[in-house]
Design an enzyme around this catalytic site. Structure first.
Site, PDB file in Angstrom:
ATOM      1  N   CYS A  56      32.007  22.134  56.256  1.00 18.82           N
ATOM      2  CA  CYS A  56      33.109  22.355  57.198  1.00 18.82           C
ATOM      3  C   CYS A  56      34.081  23.402  56.624  1.00 18.82           C
ATOM      4  O   CYS A  56      34.603  24.235  57.366  1.00 18.82           O
ATOM      5  CB  CYS A  56      33.848  21.051  57.477  1.00 18.82           C
ATOM      6  SG  CYS A  56      32.765  19.641  57.757  1.00 18.82           S
TER       7      CYS A  56
ATOM      8  N   CYS B 170      34.770  18.907  63.856  1.00 15.70           N
ATOM      9  CA  CYS B 170      35.136  17.637  63.230  1.00 15.70           C
ATOM     10  C   CYS B 170      36.512  17.729  62.553  1.00 15.70           C
ATOM     11  O   CYS B 170      37.083  18.809  62.420  1.00 15.70           O
ATOM     12  CB  CYS B 170      34.085  17.270  62.194  1.00 15.70           C
ATOM     13  SG  CYS B 170      34.178  18.313  60.747  1.00 15.70           S
TER      14      CYS B 170
ATOM     15  N   ASP C 148      29.448  22.671  65.406  1.00 13.63           N
ATOM     16  CA  ASP C 148      30.885  22.956  65.409  1.00 13.63           C
ATOM     17  C   ASP C 148      31.143  24.466  65.388  1.00 13.63           C
ATOM     18  O   ASP C 148      30.359  25.227  64.832  1.00 13.63           O
ATOM     19  CB  ASP C 148      31.556  22.297  64.192  1.00 13.63           C
ATOM     20  CG  ASP C 148      31.556  20.777  64.320  1.00 13.63           C
ATOM     21  OD1 ASP C 148      31.158  20.287  65.382  1.00 13.63           O
ATOM     22  OD2 ASP C 148      31.955  20.102  63.369  1.00 13.63           O
TER      23      ASP C 148
ATOM     24  N   CYS D  32      25.524  21.039  63.035  1.00 11.27           N
ATOM     25  CA  CYS D  32      26.450  20.085  63.655  1.00 11.27           C
ATOM     26  C   CYS D  32      26.987  20.604  64.979  1.00 11.27           C
ATOM     27  O   CYS D  32      27.562  19.853  65.757  1.00 11.27           O
ATOM     28  CB  CYS D  32      27.607  19.765  62.708  1.00 11.27           C
ATOM     29  SG  CYS D  32      28.633  21.187  62.353  1.00 11.27           S
TER      30      CYS D  32
HETATM   31 FE1  FES Z   1      30.153  20.442  61.046  1.00 14.50          FE
HETATM   32 FE2  FES Z   1      32.389  19.464  60.124  1.00 14.50          FE
HETATM   33  S1  FES Z   1      30.628  18.362  60.702  1.00 14.50           S
HETATM   34  S2  FES Z   1      31.989  21.506  60.657  1.00 14.50           S
END
Ligand code: FES
Length: 129
Positions: A104, A60, A37, A35
């Protein structure tokens, strides 16, 4: 049922312990390649106790809520307890996350572990409490 619990929404909207700590004793940065992040944890440690913790999360809402809850769970705790914090405990404290958002909360566990490892390396300590 709403996708996100009240607690997730609360920690997302009003995250606790956001920011960085100048002269942190341990810093851990991790990311999720899928993702994209990124989460960064800063620890202030005194006598093997986390006296302060802050985070910066570029990610997110679930990652922000997980970081916020994780910082609340480890603040004031000795490192042996801090290292036992699992993503499951973070998720439970948030009253759950949707299955596709569990990764996450894994970032929070990993960022804290990385920050404690950094502390150990800087102080020539074993990663063992
Ligand atoms: Fe990747 Fe939340 S979508 S940390």
């Amino acid at each position: 049922m709403a996708l996100y619990s009240e607690k997730v929404m609360d920690h997302f909207r009003h995250p606790r312990n956001v920011g960085c700590i100048e002269n942190a004793d341990g810093i851990g940065e991790v990311g999720n390649a899928k993702c994209g992040d990124i989460m960064k944890m800063y620890l202030k440690i005194d006598n093997d106790v986390v006296t302060d913790v802050k985070f910066e999360t570029f990610g997110c809402g679930s990652a922000i809520a997980s970081s916020s809850m994780a910082t609340e769970l480890i603040k004031g705790k000795p490192l042996n307890e801090v290292l036992k914090l699992t993503n499951k405990a973070v998720t439970e404290a948030l009253d759950g996350l949707p299955a596709h958002k569990l990764h996450c909360s894994v970032l929070a566990e990993e960022a804290i572990q990385a920050a404690v490892k950094d502390y150990c390396e800087k102080n020539n300590r074993e990663f063992n409490f």
